[in-house]
Design a protein around this motif. Structure first.
Motif, PDB file in Angstrom:
ATOM      1  N   UNK A   1       0.833  -1.194   0.000  1.00  0.00           N
ATOM      2  CA  UNK A   1       0.000   0.000   0.000  1.00  0.00           C
ATOM      3  C   UNK A   1       0.872   1.251   0.000  1.00  0.00           C
ATOM      4  N   UNK A   2       0.590   2.152  -0.906  1.00  0.00           N
ATOM      5  CA  UNK A   2       1.362   3.384  -1.007  1.00  0.00           C
ATOM      6  C   UNK A   2       0.961   4.366   0.095  1.00  0.00           C
ATOM      7  N   UNK A   3       1.857   5.312   0.359  1.00  0.00           N
ATOM      8  CA  UNK A   3       1.604   6.309   1.401  1.00  0.00           C
ATOM      9  C   UNK A   3       0.326   7.086   1.119  1.00  0.00           C
ATOM     10  N   UNK A   4       0.076   7.383  -0.171  1.00  0.00           N
ATOM     11  CA  UNK A   4      -1.122   8.138  -0.542  1.00  0.00           C
ATOM     12  C   UNK A   4      -2.395   7.400  -0.152  1.00  0.00           C
ATOM     13  N   UNK A   5      -2.363   6.068  -0.276  1.00  0.00           N
ATOM     14  CA  UNK A   5      -3.532   5.271   0.101  1.00  0.00           C
ATOM     15  C   UNK A   5      -3.758   5.307   1.602  1.00  0.00           C
ATOM     16  N   UNK A   6      -2.674   5.223   2.380  1.00  0.00           N
ATOM     17  CA  UNK A   6      -2.814   5.287   3.840  1.00  0.00           C
ATOM     18  C   UNK A   6      -3.375   6.643   4.258  1.00  0.00           C
ATOM     19  N   UNK A   7      -2.920   7.689   3.608  1.00  0.00           N
ATOM     20  CA  UNK A   7      -3.424   9.031   3.911  1.00  0.00           C
ATOM     21  C   UNK A   7      -4.916   9.116   3.615  1.00  0.00           C
ATOM     22  N   UNK A   8      -5.350   8.511   2.522  1.00  0.00           N
ATOM     23  CA  UNK A   8      -6.773   8.522   2.168  1.00  0.00           C
ATOM     24  C   UNK A   8      -7.604   7.792   3.225  1.00  0.00           C
ATOM     25  N   UNK A   9      -7.095   6.654   3.693  1.00  0.00           N
ATOM     26  CA  UNK A   9      -7.804   5.921   4.740  1.00  0.00           C
ATOM     27  C   UNK A   9      -7.898   6.756   6.023  1.00  0.00           C
ATOM     28  N   UNK A  10      -6.809   7.437   6.373  1.00  0.00           N
ATOM     29  CA  UNK A  10      -6.816   8.273   7.579  1.00  0.00           C
ATOM     30  C   UNK A  10      -7.813   9.414   7.428  1.00  0.00           C
ATOM     31  N   UNK A  11      -7.828  10.041   6.276  1.00  0.00           N
ATOM     32  CA  UNK A  11      -8.762  11.138   6.044  1.00  0.00           C
ATOM     33  C   UNK A  11     -10.210  10.673   6.134  1.00  0.00           C
ATOM     34  N   UNK A  12     -10.491   9.499   5.560  1.00  0.00           N
ATOM     35  CA  UNK A  12     -11.851   8.973   5.635  1.00  0.00           C
ATOM     36  C   UNK A  12     -12.205   8.601   7.067  1.00  0.00           C
ATOM     37  N   UNK A  13     -11.251   8.065   7.803  1.00  0.00           N
ATOM     38  CA  UNK A  13     -11.481   7.734   9.205  1.00  0.00           C
ATOM     39  C   UNK A  13     -11.800   8.996  10.000  1.00  0.00           C
ATOM     40  N   UNK A  14     -11.101  10.080   9.708  1.00  0.00           N
ATOM     41  CA  UNK A  14     -11.375  11.355  10.372  1.00  0.00           C
ATOM     42  C   UNK A  14     -12.783  11.851  10.061  1.00  0.00           C
TER      43      UNK A  14
END
Length: 255
Positions: free
Chosen positions: A1-14
């Motif tokens: 998983x790329x860093x951009x994907x992890x950031x997207x998951x974090x943003x959606x979690x927020x």
């Protein structure tokens, strides 16, 4: 998983949690080295209403969880811990300083049994309760033996190797874990149910024999811990975020 994907998951979690999300994911013992980078992240966020900490840790030092809780609470009004998979021992103590813990079907807390350095093998960390179980074993050996004199002869050389300073230090660590647990529970997790504080403290610090005992979300609820069960999209986001960080760590190990 790329860093951009992890950031997207974090943003959606927020978005789903209406919070700011921090992630602590580690396979090394939790200690004070976390404090400065955590403070720097919190400064960037600034004071906010709610902070969620995604936590994956097998535990560590007895004092660190309390420091982490106090630091995070300087920057928010509400604090929750999200456990995708494992938050054991000292990491479970950190959970006690939250207002809630978010858990899924595979999430685990554990008994509060801090790790200490082995007195001989300095690179080895052992659960402090293991020391007291060892002493209890020798005591039972002597008391229950049909020939207590022989049992004493067998046990005495091993007991004689124990350093009184270490015994005192380990006892202090156990008492500190109880004190921290009681303080965090009474201030935060169980502030509206003070009668449950001594019960939960005793269960987590003395009620389990296995350091790795898995306390799932149902058992955590039965103990009295405020558990929010994650379902649907919320759980999918949390679990995918866990898998992303797990892969990141595995990729680094293989480099």
């Amino acid at each position: 998983m790329k860093a951009e994907e992890r950031v997207c998951f974090i943003q959606r979690l927020e978005e789903l949690r209406e919070s700011k999300v921090l992630v602590y994911f580690s396979y090394t013992p939790l200690d004070d080295s976390i404090l400065v980078p955590l403070y720097e992240q919190l400064k960037e966020i600034g004071h906010t209403k709610k902070i969620d900490l995604v936590l994956h840790s097998y535990g560590g030092a007895v004092d660190t969880p309390y420091k982490v809780v106090m630091l995070i609470r300087e920057f928010c009004e509400e604090f929750a811990v999200i456990v995708p998979f494992v938050a054991k021992s000292a990491a479970s103590m950190l959970v006690l300083g939250a207002d809630e813990v978010v858990m899924g079907p595979i999430s685990e807390l554990g008994p509060i049994d801090p790790l200490v350095k082995h007195p001989v093998y300095k690179d080895v960390l052992v659960p402090v309760q293991a020391f007291w179980h060892c002493l209890d074993f020798f005591q039972q050996l002597i008391v229950n033996s049909s020939n207590s004199e022989v049992a004493t002869i067998i046990a005495a050389p091993m007991i004689g190797k124990l350093d009184p300073w270490l015994i005192g230090d380990y006892e202090k660590t156990i008492k500190a874990s109880r004190q921290y647990a009681e303080t965090l529970l009474s201030r935060y997790m169980l502030k509206n149910a003070p009668e449950k504080v001594p019960i939960v403290t005793h269960a987590l610090t003395e009620g389990y024999y296995s350091h790795g005992y898995p306390i799932g979300r149902r058992e955590a609820k039965e103990l009295g811990i405020k558990v929010t069960e994650a379902h649907g999209e919320l759980w999918d986001i949390i679990w995918n975020l866990y898998l992303g960080y797990e892969k990141l760590f595995k990729d680094k190990e293989n480099e």
